[in-house]
Design a protein around this motif. Structure first.
Motif, PDB file in Angstrom:
ATOM      1  N   TRP A 165       0.821  -1.218   0.000  1.00  0.00           N
ATOM      2  CA  TRP A 165       0.000   0.000   0.000  1.00  0.00           C
ATOM      3  C   TRP A 165       0.849   1.260   0.000  1.00  0.00           C
ATOM      4  N   ALA A 166       1.939   1.255   0.756  1.00  0.00           N
ATOM      5  CA  ALA A 166       2.803   2.439   0.847  1.00  0.00           C
ATOM      6  C   ALA A 166       3.505   2.666  -0.487  1.00  0.00           C
ATOM      7  N   ALA A 173      13.550   6.224   0.640  1.00  0.00           N
ATOM      8  CA  ALA A 173      12.659   7.078   1.420  1.00  0.00           C
ATOM      9  C   ALA A 173      12.087   6.263   2.572  1.00  0.00           C
ATOM     10  N   LEU A 174      11.316   6.946   3.427  1.00  0.00           N
ATOM     11  CA  LEU A 174      10.669   6.268   4.549  1.00  0.00           C
ATOM     12  C   LEU A 174       9.176   6.197   4.278  1.00  0.00           C
ATOM     13  N   PRO A 175       8.677   5.043   3.822  1.00  0.00           N
ATOM     14  CA  PRO A 175       7.252   4.930   3.496  1.00  0.00           C
ATOM     15  C   PRO A 175       6.384   4.927   4.754  1.00  0.00           C
ATOM     16  N   VAL A 176       5.179   5.459   4.611  1.00  0.00           N
ATOM     17  CA  VAL A 176       4.199   5.468   5.687  1.00  0.00           C
ATOM     18  C   VAL A 176       2.895   4.897   5.148  1.00  0.00           C
ATOM     19  N   ASP A 177       2.340   3.939   5.874  1.00  0.00           N
ATOM     20  CA  ASP A 177       1.035   3.359   5.545  1.00  0.00           C
ATOM     21  C   ASP A 177       0.077   3.842   6.629  1.00  0.00           C
ATOM     22  N   ASP A 178      -0.758   4.822   6.278  1.00  0.00           N
ATOM     23  CA  ASP A 178      -1.581   5.485   7.291  1.00  0.00           C
ATOM     24  C   ASP A 178      -2.973   4.876   7.444  1.00  0.00           C
ATOM     25  N   ARG A 179      -3.171   3.653   6.977  1.00  0.00           N
ATOM     26  CA  ARG A 179      -4.475   3.010   7.142  1.00  0.00           C
ATOM     27  C   ARG A 179      -4.690   2.594   8.601  1.00  0.00           C
ATOM     28  N   GLU A 182      -7.423  -2.007  11.597  1.00  0.00           N
ATOM     29  CA  GLU A 182      -8.451  -2.922  11.093  1.00  0.00           C
ATOM     30  C   GLU A 182      -8.275  -3.171   9.603  1.00  0.00           C
ATOM     31  N   ALA A 183      -7.970  -2.115   8.838  1.00  0.00           N
ATOM     32  CA  ALA A 183      -7.788  -2.263   7.393  1.00  0.00           C
ATOM     33  C   ALA A 183      -6.578  -3.127   7.078  1.00  0.00           C
ATOM     34  N   LYS A 190      -3.198 -10.738   6.353  1.00  0.00           N
ATOM     35  CA  LYS A 190      -3.791 -12.061   6.194  1.00  0.00           C
ATOM     36  C   LYS A 190      -2.820 -13.109   5.644  1.00  0.00           C
ATOM     37  N   PRO A 191      -2.041 -12.819   4.591  1.00  0.00           N
ATOM     38  CA  PRO A 191      -1.123 -13.854   4.098  1.00  0.00           C
ATOM     39  C   PRO A 191      -0.080 -14.269   5.132  1.00  0.00           C
TER      40      PRO A 191
END
Length: 332
Positions: A165-166, A173-179, A182-183, A190-191
């Motif tokens: 997603w990021a 760079a420094l990725p951020v996944d802001d979800r 729960e998402a 899950k995997p």
């Protein structure tokens, strides 16, 4: 886990290999001219350290370090799109082919499979992912792991808990996944949850998931201890991703990165493509008394099929299957 500059060992490389805190070597394209040359390099490494864990990234597609005189494997994402009717069989065959060729070179593991979901957002993941659907990825991932195990190679899933997603590339760079948590749990996690019991190793992502922790996953006690170890019950080896990558800089200098990775629960720390940084990490590891992790021997090759593997009937069947589905580009 460190690296060397060329296709043979220098006296400086040999000195580095003798340090007990160095438990692994990773090979890059610059180290691989041919299977015969790689076998000789591996023999030289093992003459210094018979117990050394030797790794490579040989996923297929754009991430295949050894290309000459081996099968040019497809990117994992092509398996489902081009072999929809028998994708699991093809995934297992592709894994078996790759593992067999690498084991014949003396290499213990390829860091595979990629278990990130492909959302079409991350260019660094893209078709390295087996699928953009979690359930489909689980099926294909399980088949791929079975192929590795059948060949005698341990499986390492990456990049926990999911880098798909990021959008930023954690190499630069420094990725951020802001979800929300729960998402993430309903999709990317899950995997890893489904396959934790059959994976031998896991590599976390240099990605921050603010809903869970302010630190990147590879430095996060919450991710690696509370969720991966305790909740998912994973008892295999945790490899840090490369501590020289931009995504690792969030916790400070090299000493701080080593400390944070050890504190979070990583069993082996990768420091690649920067000999100065590797020496800093090694010196700090020696100062604080890091000892080899007890889990690491599980990653060593379980069986070497030898260099005459092309006479194995399994080889012919696997090659025929991938050729039939248009997934083998060529023999380089």
């Amino acid at each position: 886990m460190l690296d060397v500059a060329g296709t043979w060992l220098t006296p400086e490389d040999r000195h580095l290999l003798r340090q007990p805190q160095v438990g692994g070597m990773i090979l890059f394209a610059r180290n691989t001219e041919s299977p015969a040359q790689v076998r000789e390099l591996v023999r030289a490494i093992r003459s210094e350290r018979p117990d050394m864990l030797i790794a490579i990234d040989q996923e297929g597609g754009r991430v295949q370090r050894l290309r000459r005189d081996v099968v040019r494997l497809p990117a994992l994402g092509r398996i489902c799109s081009e072999a929809p009717d028998n994708a699991e069989e093809v995934a297992e065959a592709a894994a078996w082919l790759m593992a067999t060729e690498m084991l014949a070179c003396g290499i213990d593991i390829s860091f595979a499979p990629v278990l990130d979901l492909d959302y079409g957002r991350s260019e660094v993941i893209g078709n390295r992912s087996l699928s953009g659907d979690a359930d489909e990825l689980i099926r294909l991932g399980r088949a791929y792991i079975a192929g590795l195990h059948r060949a005698g190679m341990a499986a390492t899933g990456k990049h926990f808990p999911g880098h798909g997603w990021a959008e930023a590339d954690s190499h630069v760079a420094l990725p951020v996944d802001d979800r929300s948590e729960e998402a993430i749990r309903a999709s990317d996690l899950k995997p890893f949850a489904a396959l934790a019991s059959v994976l031998d190793g896991i590599m976390p992502a240099h990605v921050i998931y603010p809903a869970i922790d302010s630190l990147p996953a590879g430095f996060s006690i919450a991710w690696l201890q509370r969720i991966l170890r305790e909740e998912l019950g994973f008892d295999g080896v945790i490899f840090s991703d490369d501590l020289t990558m931009a995504g690792a800089h969030a916790v400070g200098g090299m000493s701080e990165r080593v400390d944070a990775a050890v504190r979070s629960g990583c069993d082996m720390l990768l420091v690649c493509n920067d000999r100065g940084a590797a020496e800093q990490a090694l010196a700090h590891a020696q100062r604080i008394g890091i000892q080899p992790g007890a889990r690491l021997p599980r990653m060593l090759a379980r069986r070497s099929p030898g260099i005459d593997y092309k006479h194995d009937p399994q080889w012919s069947r696997a090659m025929t299957l991938l050729k039939h589905n248009g997934l083998i580009e060529s023999l380089a």
